[in-house]
Design a protein around this motif. Structure first.
Motif, mmCIF file in Angstrom:
data_model
loop_
_atom_site.group_PDB
_atom_site.id
_atom_site.type_symbol
_atom_site.label_atom_id
_atom_site.label_comp_id
_atom_site.label_asym_id
_atom_site.label_seq_id
_atom_site.Cartn_x
_atom_site.Cartn_y
_atom_site.Cartn_z
ATOM 1 N N THR A 49 46.999 22.250 -46.448
ATOM 2 C CA THR A 49 47.003 23.569 -45.824
ATOM 3 C C THR A 49 48.435 24.096 -45.815
ATOM 4 O OG1 THR A 49 47.482 22.842 -43.549
ATOM 5 C CG2 THR A 49 45.164 22.784 -44.256
ATOM 6 N N ILE A 50 48.581 25.377 -45.510
ATOM 7 C CA ILE A 50 49.923 25.954 -45.416
ATOM 8 C C ILE A 50 50.702 25.314 -44.276
ATOM 9 C CG2 ILE A 50 49.413 28.148 -46.533
ATOM 10 C CD1 ILE A 50 49.006 29.371 -43.750
ATOM 11 N N PHE A 51 50.017 24.922 -43.216
ATOM 12 C CA PHE A 51 50.696 24.312 -42.071
ATOM 13 C C PHE A 51 51.167 22.898 -42.424
ATOM 14 C CE2 PHE A 51 47.727 27.428 -40.255
ATOM 15 C CZ PHE A 51 48.653 28.268 -39.662
ATOM 16 N N ASP A 52 50.377 22.164 -43.210
ATOM 17 C CA ASP A 52 50.807 20.845 -43.674
ATOM 18 C C ASP A 52 52.084 20.976 -44.493
ATOM 19 O OD1 ASP A 52 48.551 19.702 -42.554
ATOM 20 O OD2 ASP A 52 47.406 19.722 -44.437
ATOM 21 N N THR A 53 52.098 21.956 -45.401
ATOM 22 C CA THR A 53 53.267 22.130 -46.265
ATOM 23 C C THR A 53 54.489 22.553 -45.458
ATOM 24 O OG1 THR A 53 51.894 22.701 -48.169
ATOM 25 C CG2 THR A 53 54.203 23.384 -48.245
ATOM 26 N N ALA A 54 54.302 23.509 -44.542
ATOM 27 C CA ALA A 54 55.429 23.961 -43.725
ATOM 28 C C ALA A 54 56.012 22.808 -42.917
ATOM 29 C CB ALA A 54 54.983 25.089 -42.796
ATOM 30 N N ARG A 55 55.154 21.960 -42.388
ATOM 31 C CA ARG A 55 55.625 20.797 -41.631
ATOM 32 C C ARG A 55 56.391 19.845 -42.536
ATOM 33 N NH1 ARG A 55 51.451 20.275 -39.010
ATOM 34 N NH2 ARG A 55 50.247 19.018 -40.485
ATOM 35 N N ALA A 56 55.898 19.643 -43.752
ATOM 36 C CA ALA A 56 56.584 18.754 -44.696
ATOM 37 C C ALA A 56 57.945 19.314 -45.101
ATOM 38 C CB ALA A 56 55.709 18.546 -45.930
ATOM 39 N N VAL A 57 58.048 20.627 -45.220
ATOM 40 C CA VAL A 57 59.337 21.259 -45.533
ATOM 41 C C VAL A 57 60.338 20.990 -44.416
ATOM 42 C CG1 VAL A 57 60.513 23.488 -45.790
ATOM 43 C CG2 VAL A 57 58.376 23.063 -47.021
ATOM 44 N N THR A 58 59.900 21.152 -43.182
ATOM 45 C CA THR A 58 60.777 20.913 -42.037
ATOM 46 C C THR A 58 61.184 19.441 -41.957
ATOM 47 O OG1 THR A 58 59.755 22.754 -40.831
ATOM 48 C CG2 THR A 58 60.979 21.127 -39.536
ATOM 49 N N GLU A 59 60.229 18.557 -42.187
ATOM 50 C CA GLU A 59 60.524 17.121 -42.153
ATOM 51 C C GLU A 59 61.498 16.732 -43.263
ATOM 52 O OE1 GLU A 59 56.661 15.413 -42.405
ATOM 53 O OE2 GLU A 59 56.216 15.691 -40.261
ATOM 54 N N ALA A 60 61.499 17.497 -44.358
ATOM 55 C CA ALA A 60 62.395 17.211 -45.481
ATOM 56 C C ALA A 60 63.821 17.675 -45.218
ATOM 57 C CB ALA A 60 61.863 17.865 -46.752
ATOM 58 N N GLY A 61 64.022 18.470 -44.165
ATOM 59 C CA GLY A 61 65.368 18.920 -43.826
ATOM 60 C C GLY A 61 65.564 20.418 -43.833
ATOM 61 N N GLY A 62 64.535 21.161 -44.186
ATOM 62 C CA GLY A 62 64.621 22.616 -44.169
ATOM 63 C C GLY A 62 63.893 23.195 -42.974
ATOM 64 N N LYS A 63 63.438 24.419 -43.127
ATOM 65 C CA LYS A 63 62.635 25.061 -42.098
ATOM 66 C C LYS A 63 61.420 25.660 -42.786
ATOM 67 C CE LYS A 63 62.555 28.919 -38.793
ATOM 68 N NZ LYS A 63 63.334 30.081 -38.260
ATOM 69 N N GLY A 64 60.262 25.098 -42.509
ATOM 70 C CA GLY A 64 59.036 25.583 -43.113
ATOM 71 C C GLY A 64 58.338 26.590 -42.216
#
Length: 288
Positions: A49-64
């Motif tokens: 989902t878009i929320f899964d991806t946004a969370r993964a972006v944040t966990e990677a060091g950015g802001k999803g």
């Protein structure tokens, strides 16, 4: 291109290439707006989902930042850009990846034997890329800064999966070329490129391979990870010679070698190495 952490938009990022690209940009500290229609498990046959991806972006060091958006709806796309520009004041990087991919695309048969809905790839894929780029270009041209990327593939230059898919891919390559021509004519430092991705080992492709190992099993050995294209895009964004690349169709696996990139230690093959295919070179003539 600037010292500020980039504001990026990756369309069609619930899963697959878009998700991988968004995560790779997140690793570089980008704020990444991710769009798609999948908001909860079960919205699509494939996970993500878009929320899964946004969370993964944040966990990677950015802001999803997840934004539900149907890219066939121009009003929703306009609202998306209104939100980005209100919240961030700018957009630095657009990755056009949204595409209406149906399972029947890879089924055997001629184009007229498959469902007419496959033509929706020309709408959500080709037209949606134009609309998203139109909005991004207005904001980027005003600031004189930005990069628009189209995720394409070698099917632009050879038969692959039928005419709708082929029209989608060559259309994106040509839009990058023509948009770059307009940016140069306007004298603004905004670039547009199309990037040929190789076969990506996504959940969708894994399912395709499993559905017919005899027909598709050979693909797995030369696949790229979805994050690999995101790494390529990041280096393109920061390339001091980006203006010279603007308007070109670049083979991701090829340009990666210029930047010294590998895909988890692997050097993926190019389309030329696999199929003897290179991007088409468009003529320099300009008619206005």
């Amino acid at each position: 291109m600037t010292d500020q952490a980039p504001i990026a938009l990756v369309t069609g990022a619930s899963r697959g290439a878009g998700r991988g690209i968004a995560i790779a940009l997140g690793r570089r500290g980008c704020t990444v707006y991710v769009t798609g229609r999948s908001q909860q498990a079960g919205d699509h046959a494939l996970p993500g989902t878009i929320f899964d991806t946004a969370r993964a972006v944040t966990e990677a060091g950015g802001k999803g930042v997840a934004v539900a958006c149907d890219h066939s709806d121009d009003e929703q796309v306009a609202g998306l850009y209104s939100r980005i520009l209100t919240d961030e004041g700018r957009i630095d990087l657009l990755v056009n990846n949204a595409a209406a991919i149906h399972d029947e695309l890879t089924q055997a048969g001629e184009f007229w034997e498959k469902p007419l809905k496959l033509a929706s790839l020309i709408d959500v894929g080709l037209r949606s890329g134009y609309v998203a780029s139109w909005h991004a270009a207005r904001a980027m041209a005003e600031r004189g800064h930005g990069l628009i990327v189209f995720t394409s593939a070698s099917g632009a230059a050879h038969y692959s999966l039928g005419p709708a898919y082929g029209a989608h891919k060559i259309g994106m390559d040509k839009m990058a070329f023509d948009m770059a021509t307009d940016f140069r004519h306007a004298g603004v430092s905004v670039a547009a490129v199309s990037v040929w991705m190789g076969a990506l080992l996504t959940d969708r492709l894994k399912a395709v391979i499993a559905s017919d190992p005899i027909r598709f099993g050979h693909i797995e050995g030369h696949c790229e990870t979805p994050e690999f294209t995101g790494d390529v895009i990041w280096h393109l964004y920061n390339d001091p010679d980006l203006a010279d690349l603007s308007g070109r169709t670049l083979v991701g696996a090829g340009i990666a070698r210029k930047y010294g990139l590998t895909d988890g230690g692997r050097v993926p093959p190019t389309a030329e190495e696999l199929h003897g295919v290179e991007p088409l070179v468009f003529h320099s003539a300009v008619i206005r």
